[in-house]
Design an enzyme around this catalytic site. Structure first.
Site, PDB file in Angstrom:
ATOM      1  N   GLU A   1     -12.369  -1.941  12.211  1.00  0.00           N
ATOM      2  CA  GLU A   1     -12.406  -1.222  10.930  1.00  0.00           C
ATOM      3  C   GLU A   1     -13.569  -1.676  10.038  1.00  0.00           C
ATOM      4  OE1 GLU A   1      -8.813  -1.600   8.644  1.00  0.00           O
ATOM      5  OE2 GLU A   1      -9.636  -0.497   6.946  1.00  0.00           O
TER       6      GLU A   1
ATOM      7  N   GLU B   1       0.820  -1.211   0.000  1.00  0.00           N
ATOM      8  CA  GLU B   1       0.000   0.000   0.000  1.00  0.00           C
ATOM      9  C   GLU B   1       0.859   1.269   0.000  1.00  0.00           C
ATOM     10  OE1 GLU B   1      -2.759  -0.658   3.317  1.00  0.00           O
ATOM     11  OE2 GLU B   1      -4.107  -1.700   1.942  1.00  0.00           O
TER      12      GLU B   1
ATOM     13  N   ASP C   1      -8.582  -8.988   3.935  1.00  0.00           N
ATOM     14  CA  ASP C   1      -8.334  -7.890   4.875  1.00  0.00           C
ATOM     15  C   ASP C   1      -9.400  -7.799   5.959  1.00  0.00           C
ATOM     16  OD1 ASP C   1      -7.134  -5.724   5.971  1.00  0.00           O
ATOM     17  OD2 ASP C   1      -7.651  -4.301   4.390  1.00  0.00           O
TER      18      ASP C   1
ATOM     19  N   ARG D   1      -6.402 -10.781  -5.491  1.00  0.00           N
ATOM     20  CA  ARG D   1      -5.735 -10.298  -4.279  1.00  0.00           C
ATOM     21  C   ARG D   1      -5.620 -11.397  -3.220  1.00  0.00           C
ATOM     22  NH1 ARG D   1      -7.429  -4.862  -0.822  1.00  0.00           N
ATOM     23  NH2 ARG D   1      -6.724  -5.623   1.191  1.00  0.00           N
TER      24      ARG D   1
HETATM   25  C1  GCV Z   1      -2.313   0.419   8.465  1.00  0.00           C
HETATM   26  C2  GCV Z   1      -6.076  -2.018   5.730  1.00  0.00           C
HETATM   27  C3  GCV Z   1      -6.406  -0.703   6.362  1.00  0.00           C
HETATM   28  C4  GCV Z   1      -5.205   0.218   6.402  1.00  0.00           C
HETATM   29  C5  GCV Z   1      -4.048  -0.506   7.107  1.00  0.00           C
HETATM   30  C6  GCV Z   1      -3.776  -1.787   6.318  1.00  0.00           C
HETATM   31  C7  GCV Z   1      -2.679  -2.627   6.955  1.00  0.00           C
HETATM   32  O1  GCV Z   1      -5.897  -1.871   4.361  1.00  0.00           O
HETATM   33  O2  GCV Z   1      -7.465  -0.102   5.690  1.00  0.00           O
HETATM   34  O3  GCV Z   1      -5.561   1.378   7.093  1.00  0.00           O
HETATM   35  O4  GCV Z   1      -2.901   0.287   7.196  1.00  0.00           O
HETATM   36  O5  GCV Z   1      -4.941  -2.583   6.300  1.00  0.00           O
HETATM   37  O6  GCV Z   1      -3.008  -3.622   7.577  1.00  0.00           O
HETATM   38  O7  GCV Z   1      -1.519  -2.299   6.793  1.00  0.00           O
END
Ligand code: GCV
Length: 677
Positions: free
Chosen positions: A388, A281, A360, A331
């Protein structure tokens, strides 16, 4: 000062059980910080007195090397009204003392047992940022960073940092001490303080003067048996070291990390190590230099090794710039494809930290096949306590049922032989001291720590689940309720239990259907947006059309993800009829009229689940209202307010998802309930 909630360790309750009890501590020397902590806990938390005379003591603590195999194990016995706590080390008996508190409060009558942790590494990852915000934080500002006067925490999805100057530590040591106490009481022994997306000034936390601030926090955690880790920016040599590059095979880069590590251990002698999100990311990583993740991780592991430090290297690596038109890239396969070929190449003080599911932290995911594939690599399974995707601590979601299901996921699939996730991560690791469970924390400066008071149970439950992998989610919930709501009547207890124990499946009912995932509002991840991610770059699609919905991950006609599992499991997942219903659209693209094992069609199941989910939340609201008079006002109002928002959320999910699929399929609900045209 004392204006925050004490969660499951309410001193008033603890004192009412232990006041004036005499504690004798049998220990040759007590210079270590944990021994001092035991005495402080005995006096201030329990209101006990320390005695030098064992014959009059009510609680007798003995620390003797070699008593047990594990240095964290303890035993507790109740003999003729006196409690005996034994262990090899001061941390073992501190765990024993917290355990005694728990058992007495929950009213366990027979106390006579030995306890050792099932997992050696039991870690919390904070995603706290140096400006005081918390990525994916829903409980107010960071308890570690930020100005003491500023408690803002806007989770706006863009995560840019505000410059608050160089003075980045909040220095609320009372709050940090309480957090450390709560964590230690559930057996957590490691914490990383800062977000894995290491931005701005956070890159410099590994250097002076910031190390001084880290050291002050670490000292508190040390006294509770918790090692402090930092998340690092993998490209630090270039960004803060003045080097041309961060190539792991360059001598200059290696020297940079040697110096960094040496300085950290001068300041924090029991420093735990580094947590790394690399090539993920947008975070930098070894791929930019044509190197592997093993090259990247081992380079960091070498200087840490002589100090007993570890590298915790995350496997959350995928193409976050996918073209939605590309139907071949999946993914779900990414962590496997990036890390399975490296099995056996990581140093023995490196652990791969692997998200439990292949995507995720969605409401329903299978266990990632990477776990059974890695046979010679230290492994950590990662959970996300901060909710989240699970309702952001607005919606009630006690997540332990889902997590424990993942731990008990069998990776072989035979009737007579099982290899459960919780066992294989230990058995397939190189060193069982470098393997275990980690989770992203969910606390902040909110007075009840977690925004929604009931979300405390997920933090509590995570720790209990790490220590004892055999506990079930209801047992953990019962323990938590008895300690947290020790004054309420049995009707209230059972209502809280009923709401919370069903909340994880209720949430999944009104969320993205049948395991398809990610129908959330982009970036925020709260609230419904059926097509929010459908034409985006993140690789999370549902592929709904007028005939059907779901991702074909079969080997015969889809992405081939199923083939990454053991032969028997792959065969089951290949066929929708033998795929668990809650994951059916994760693995299959099915027509709306496909009949599931329940006897209902896919479309009817989508409708039913969303109507049911909303109805269940409606019942939660009524049930919660019925206990108003028996519960403290602050908690009542806090949860009521959240439930009101949850009901609105469930309504939107129900109406938008049902309407969307009705419009797509043209098939009406067989019960004629209201769906918008
Ligand atoms: C810390 C997800 C979350 C991100 C997070 C990422 C990760 O994509 O939305 O905010 O980043 O996981 O685990 O690194």
């Amino acid at each position: 000062m004392d204006s925050f909630d004490k969660a499951w360790l309410e001193p008033e309750i603890i004192k009412s059980h232990f006041k004036d009890k005499l504690i004798f501590i049998n220990q040759s020397s007590f210079n270590d910080p944990i021994s001092l902590r035991i005495r402080k806990e005995a006096i201030s938390l329990m209101n006990c007195c320390i005695t030098e005379d064992v014959s009059i003591a009510d609680i007798i603590i003995t620390i003797e090397t070699g008593t047990f195999k594990s240095n964290e194990a303890y035993s507790i016995k109740n003999i003729n009204g006196k409690y005996y706590i034994n262990g090899n080390t001061s941390i073992a008996v501190l765990y024993g003392l917290y355990s005694l508190i728990r058992l007495v409060i929950i009213g366990q009558s027979k106390i006579d047992f030995y306890s050792e942790p099932d997992q050696n590494l039991r870690m919390i990852n904070q995603w706290d940022q140096v400006d005081g915000t918390v990525e994916r934080g829903y409980s107010g500002a960071s308890i570690f960073f930020g100005k003491s006067t500023q408690l803002k925490n806007i989770d706006n999805g863009s995560f840019s940092l505000t410059n608050i100057g160089e003075d980045i530590f909040r220095k609320d040591y009372d709050r940090i001490t309480w957090y450390a106490r709560l964590l230690s009481s559930i057996g957590i022994n490691a914490i990383s303080l800062n977000n894995v997306n290491v931005r701005g000034l956070a890159t410099k936390l590994i250097t002076q003067p910031y190390l001084d601030g880290v050291a002050e926090i670490a000292e508190i955690f040390t006294s509770f048996g918790i090692k402090t880790y930092l998340a690092i920016n993998w490209e630090s040599p270039k960004r803060i070291g003045g080097l041309k590059n961060s190539d792991p095979l360059s001598n200059d880069v290696q020297n940079f990390w040697n110096d960094i590590v040496t300085n950290i251990y001068k300041r924090i002698p029991d420093f735990g190590g580094f947590v790394v999100k690399a090539d993920s990311e947008g975070e930098p990583g070894p791929y930019a230099y044509g190197r592997t993740h093993a090259d990247g991780a081992n380079m960091l592991a070498k200087p840490l090794k002589s100090y007993g430090g570890k590298v915790i290297w995350r496997t959350f690596v995928y193409n976050s710039k996918q073209d939605w038109r590309d139907r071949k890239t999946d993914r779900a396969k990414s962590a496997y494809e990036n890390f399975a070929p490296l099995d056996g190449e990581f140093d023995d003080n490196v652990a791969l930290q692997i998200k439990f599911g292949p995507i995720d932290f969605q409401t329903a995911e299978p266990l990632t096949p990477l776990f059974s594939k890695l046979q010679h690599t230290n492994q950590i399974i990662e959970f996300e306590i901060t909710a989240e995707y699970l309702g952001q601590q607005i919606d009630i979601n006690y997540a332990l049922p889902q997590w424990i299901k993942m731990l008990n996921w069998d990776t072989i699939g035979q009737d007579n032989k099982k290899d459960l996730a919780k066992t294989i991560i230990k058995n397939n690791s190189l060193d069982d001291q470098v393997t275990g469970f980690a989770a992203v924390g969910n606390v902040g400066m909110d007075s009840n720590w977690t925004g929604n008071k009931l979300a405390q149970a997920n933090l509590y439950g995570f720790g209990r689940m790490c220590w004892n992998n055999e506990l079930n989610s209801d047992e953990i919930l019962n323990e938590w309720i008895k300690q947290t709501f020790s004054k309420v009547n049995s009707k209230t207890t059972s209502i809280i239990f009923e709401i919370m124990s069903t909340s994880n499946s209720t949430f999944a009912k009104y969320n993205a259907p049948l395991g398809v995932g990610f129908m959330v509002i982009p970036h925020y991840h709260y609230g419904v947006s059926v097509n929010g991610y459908e034409y985006d770059r993140w690789g999370t699609y549902h592929f709904a059309d007028r005939n059907g919905v779901g991702v074909d991950r079969t080997t015969a006609t889809g992405t081939g993800f199923t083939s990454l599992y053991s032969e028997i499991i792959a065969k089951k997942l290949e066929n929708y009829q033998t795929t668990p219903e809650n994951l059916i659209l994760f693995f299959h693209h099915l027509s709306y009229t496909t009949i599931l094992a329940s006897g209902h069609t896919v479309i009817q199941t989508i409708y039913n689940n969303h109507f049911d989910g909303y109805d269940l939340v409606n019942k939660y609201v009524q049930n919660w209202n019925s206990i108003e008079n028996d519960i403290d006002h602050t908690t009542f109002e806090n949860v009521s307010n959240r439930l009101t928002q949850q009901l609105e959320n469930a309504l939107e999910w129900k109406d938008q998802v049902n309407t969307y699929f009705y419009r797509m399929s043209g098939i009406p609900d067989d019960q004629g309930r209201l769906i918008y045209k």
